[in-house]
Design an enzyme around this catalytic site. Sequence first.
Site, short mmCIF file in Angstrom:
data_model
loop_
_atom_site.label_atom_id
_atom_site.label_comp_id
_atom_site.label_asym_id
_atom_site.label_seq_id
_atom_site.Cartn_x
_atom_site.Cartn_y
_atom_site.Cartn_z
N GLU A 39 -18.38 17.94 -14.13
CA GLU A 39 -18.42 17.57 -15.67
C GLU A 39 -16.82 17.40 -16.01
OE1 GLU A 39 -20.62 16.83 -17.50
OE2 GLU A 39 -19.80 16.92 -19.59
N PHE A 40 -16.06 18.47 -15.84
CA PHE A 40 -14.66 18.40 -15.90
C PHE A 40 -13.96 19.33 -15.07
CE2 PHE A 40 -15.80 21.33 -19.38
CZ PHE A 40 -14.88 22.32 -19.15
N ARG A 44 -4.28 25.28 -13.04
CA ARG A 44 -3.02 25.84 -13.65
C ARG A 44 -2.33 26.42 -12.63
NH1 ARG A 44 -3.93 30.00 -11.40
NH2 ARG A 44 -4.94 31.87 -12.14
N ASP A 71 -4.58 33.10 -5.84
CA ASP A 71 -4.71 32.32 -6.76
C ASP A 71 -3.47 31.89 -7.86
OD1 ASP A 71 -4.33 34.81 -8.19
OD2 ASP A 71 -6.03 34.56 -9.69
N LYS A 111 -20.35 39.96 -10.48
CA LYS A 111 -19.62 41.11 -10.80
C LYS A 111 -20.15 41.86 -11.67
CE LYS A 111 -15.18 39.62 -8.97
NZ LYS A 111 -13.75 40.03 -9.39
N SER A 113 -18.78 43.19 -14.21
CA SER A 113 -18.76 42.59 -15.41
C SER A 113 -19.89 41.89 -15.99
CB SER A 113 -17.37 42.02 -15.75
OG SER A 113 -17.51 41.06 -14.76
N GLU A 139 -6.94 28.55 -5.20
CA GLU A 139 -8.28 29.16 -5.53
C GLU A 139 -8.85 28.08 -6.29
OE1 GLU A 139 -9.57 33.67 -6.34
OE2 GLU A 139 -9.35 32.45 -8.32
N ILE A 153 -14.50 33.58 -23.04
CA ILE A 153 -14.44 34.49 -23.82
C ILE A 153 -14.27 36.06 -23.48
CG2 ILE A 153 -15.85 35.59 -25.83
CD1 ILE A 153 -17.12 32.87 -26.29
P1 0O2 Z 1 -10.96 13.49 -18.96
O1 0O2 Z 1 -10.95 12.23 -18.71
O2 0O2 Z 1 -11.47 14.13 -20.49
O3 0O2 Z 1 -11.45 14.50 -17.93
P2 0O2 Z 1 -2.63 17.35 -17.19
O4 0O2 Z 1 -2.09 17.56 -18.66
O5 0O2 Z 1 -2.85 15.90 -16.77
O6 0O2 Z 1 -1.79 18.40 -16.35
P3 0O2 Z 1 -5.49 17.79 -18.01
O7 0O2 Z 1 -6.46 17.61 -16.93
O8 0O2 Z 1 -5.38 16.80 -18.99
O9 0O2 Z 1 -3.90 17.97 -17.15
O10 0O2 Z 1 -5.57 19.35 -18.60
P4 0O2 Z 1 -6.19 20.50 -18.13
O11 0O2 Z 1 -5.92 21.39 -19.21
O12 0O2 Z 1 -6.06 20.91 -16.83
O13 0O2 Z 1 -7.75 20.01 -18.03
C1 0O2 Z 1 -8.34 19.64 -19.39
C2 0O2 Z 1 -9.38 18.50 -19.02
O14 0O2 Z 1 -10.58 19.14 -19.32
C3 0O2 Z 1 -9.32 17.55 -20.11
O15 0O2 Z 1 -9.58 16.40 -19.63
C4 0O2 Z 1 -10.27 18.11 -21.07
O16 0O2 Z 1 -10.99 16.94 -21.92
C5 0O2 Z 1 -11.30 18.60 -20.14
N1 0O2 Z 1 -12.16 19.72 -20.78
C6 0O2 Z 1 -11.78 20.78 -21.37
N2 0O2 Z 1 -12.88 21.38 -21.92
C7 0O2 Z 1 -13.87 20.45 -21.83
C8 0O2 Z 1 -15.27 20.76 -22.13
O17 0O2 Z 1 -15.69 21.63 -22.73
N3 0O2 Z 1 -16.08 19.69 -21.85
C9 0O2 Z 1 -15.69 18.51 -20.88
N4 0O2 Z 1 -16.53 17.61 -20.86
N5 0O2 Z 1 -14.22 18.33 -20.82
C10 0O2 Z 1 -13.65 19.58 -21.13
P5 0O2 Z 1 -8.65 15.13 -19.27
O18 0O2 Z 1 -8.13 15.60 -17.71
O19 0O2 Z 1 -7.70 15.14 -20.35
O20 0O2 Z 1 -9.51 13.77 -18.96
P1 0O2 Z 2 -6.20 34.37 -14.49
O1 0O2 Z 2 -5.44 33.37 -14.02
O2 0O2 Z 2 -6.14 35.42 -15.45
O3 0O2 Z 2 -7.86 33.87 -14.46
P2 0O2 Z 2 -9.41 40.52 -8.88
O4 0O2 Z 2 -8.11 39.79 -9.34
O5 0O2 Z 2 -8.90 41.82 -8.13
O6 0O2 Z 2 -10.40 40.55 -10.07
P3 0O2 Z 2 -9.32 38.70 -6.70
O7 0O2 Z 2 -9.97 39.66 -5.26
O8 0O2 Z 2 -8.01 38.42 -6.66
O9 0O2 Z 2 -10.13 39.79 -7.69
O10 0O2 Z 2 -10.29 37.57 -6.62
P4 0O2 Z 2 -11.60 37.16 -7.31
O11 0O2 Z 2 -12.20 38.43 -8.23
O12 0O2 Z 2 -12.19 36.37 -6.50
O13 0O2 Z 2 -11.00 36.25 -8.40
C1 0O2 Z 2 -10.01 36.61 -9.65
C2 0O2 Z 2 -10.21 35.63 -10.63
O14 0O2 Z 2 -11.62 35.12 -10.84
C3 0O2 Z 2 -9.67 36.13 -11.70
O15 0O2 Z 2 -8.22 35.77 -11.75
C4 0O2 Z 2 -10.22 35.40 -12.91
O16 0O2 Z 2 -9.81 34.29 -13.12
C5 0O2 Z 2 -11.85 35.26 -12.23
N1 0O2 Z 2 -12.53 36.59 -12.52
C6 0O2 Z 2 -12.95 37.48 -11.51
N2 0O2 Z 2 -13.42 38.31 -12.40
C7 0O2 Z 2 -13.76 38.30 -13.69
C8 0O2 Z 2 -14.23 38.70 -14.78
O17 0O2 Z 2 -14.81 39.82 -14.61
N3 0O2 Z 2 -14.31 38.02 -15.79
C9 0O2 Z 2 -13.31 36.79 -15.91
N4 0O2 Z 2 -13.40 36.32 -17.23
N5 0O2 Z 2 -12.83 36.17 -14.85
C10 0O2 Z 2 -13.07 36.95 -13.63
P5 0O2 Z 2 -7.26 36.63 -12.84
O18 0O2 Z 2 -6.37 37.30 -11.55
O19 0O2 Z 2 -7.85 37.43 -13.67
O20 0O2 Z 2 -6.30 35.38 -13.15
#
Ligand code: 0O2
Ligand code: 0O2
Length: 211
Positions: A39-40, A44, A71, A111, A113, A139, A153
């Site tokens: 989907e998208f 980061r 990651d 998990k 959570s 990752e 959330i």
């Molecule tokens: P498109 O054509 O909409 O996919 P960059 O600024 O180039 O580093 P990017 O990809 O613009 O990176 O930003 P980011 O934050 O990594 O990714 C955001 C992308 O995910 C954007 O698309 C958003 O439109 C899309 N996005 C975020 N949330 C949603 C959602 O809920 N639904 C859908 N369908 N898309 C979402 P792009 O890449 O700008 O272009």
């Molecule tokens: P960010 O950038 O803040 O998302 P650990 O970090 O100890 O939990 P591990 O072994 O490093 O675990 O890797 P794991 O669990 O496979 O992946 C870690 C990443 O998965 C997290 O990154 C989150 O992005 C996501 N994640 C894992 N567990 C949860 C959870 O319970 N809730 C949410 N919302 N995300 C989760 P970070 O480090 O939080 O980085």
Amino acid sequence: MKDWDAMLAPYKQAVDELKIKLKGIREQYQLSSKHTPIEFVTGRVKPVSSILEKAKRKNIPVDKLEEEMQDLAGVRVMCQFVGDIDTVVELIHARTDFEIVEERDYIKHKKKSGYRSYHIVLRYPVQMIEGGEKRILVELQIRTLAMNFWATIEHSLQYKYSGKIPEKIEERLQRAAEAAFRLDEEMSQIRGEVQEAQKIISRKQQSLRKN
Ligand code: 0O2
Ligand code: 0O2
């Protein structure tokens, strides 16, 4: 003082390249008028403050970050349906431009959570002007829109409560995760039934045309 910009430059490049490649898959599906499993895509490089916080929490020395923090580069693929996640995982397995190091299936094994997502750790080659090829860890998180809604959330609540969410709220979040998963299941079922109905209609239309 560590030169973070220099250290993280290959990670930024890997995130940018993988985003383009994954969006390329989506475009190929769109061109062929098939349902796209992607989907998208977002991505980061982990902010330095989060790197330092995680390094402290997991006891990772700063000189071991590149091997032990998987990651530093993170790419996320969002799918409409749970079944799409399997398709994306298969597509990733079929590729030859990176290597799979590890997979964690938090969908079959959610998990505590309530978190669900499919994680794949890749070793991805980036070409640098100094030193040539550098193979770094990335990752990849693959999840449905509902899983992403919950995780986004819950993640911001973790931040708000500095990682110490009150037990009652934790329980409610676990229940919300189950509700999100039931929503995923229901949407897949609805889609399946609509597809089945479409097949029956098109078979009937074909036999009408023949007669
Ligand atoms: P498109 O054509 O909409 O996919 P960059 O600024 O180039 O580093 P990017 O990809 O613009 O990176 O930003 P980011 O934050 O990594 O990714 C955001 C992308 O995910 C954007 O698309 C958003 O439109 C899309 N996005 C975020 N949330 C949603 C959602 O809920 N639904 C859908 N369908 N898309 C979402 P792009 O890449 O700008 O272009
Ligand atoms: P960010 O950038 O803040 O998302 P650990 O970090 O100890 O939990 P591990 O072994 O490093 O675990 O890797 P794991 O669990 O496979 O992946 C870690 C990443 O998965 C997290 O990154 C989150 O992005 C996501 N994640 C894992 N567990 C949860 C959870 O319970 N809730 C949410 N919302 N995300 C989760 P970070 O480090 O939080 O980085």
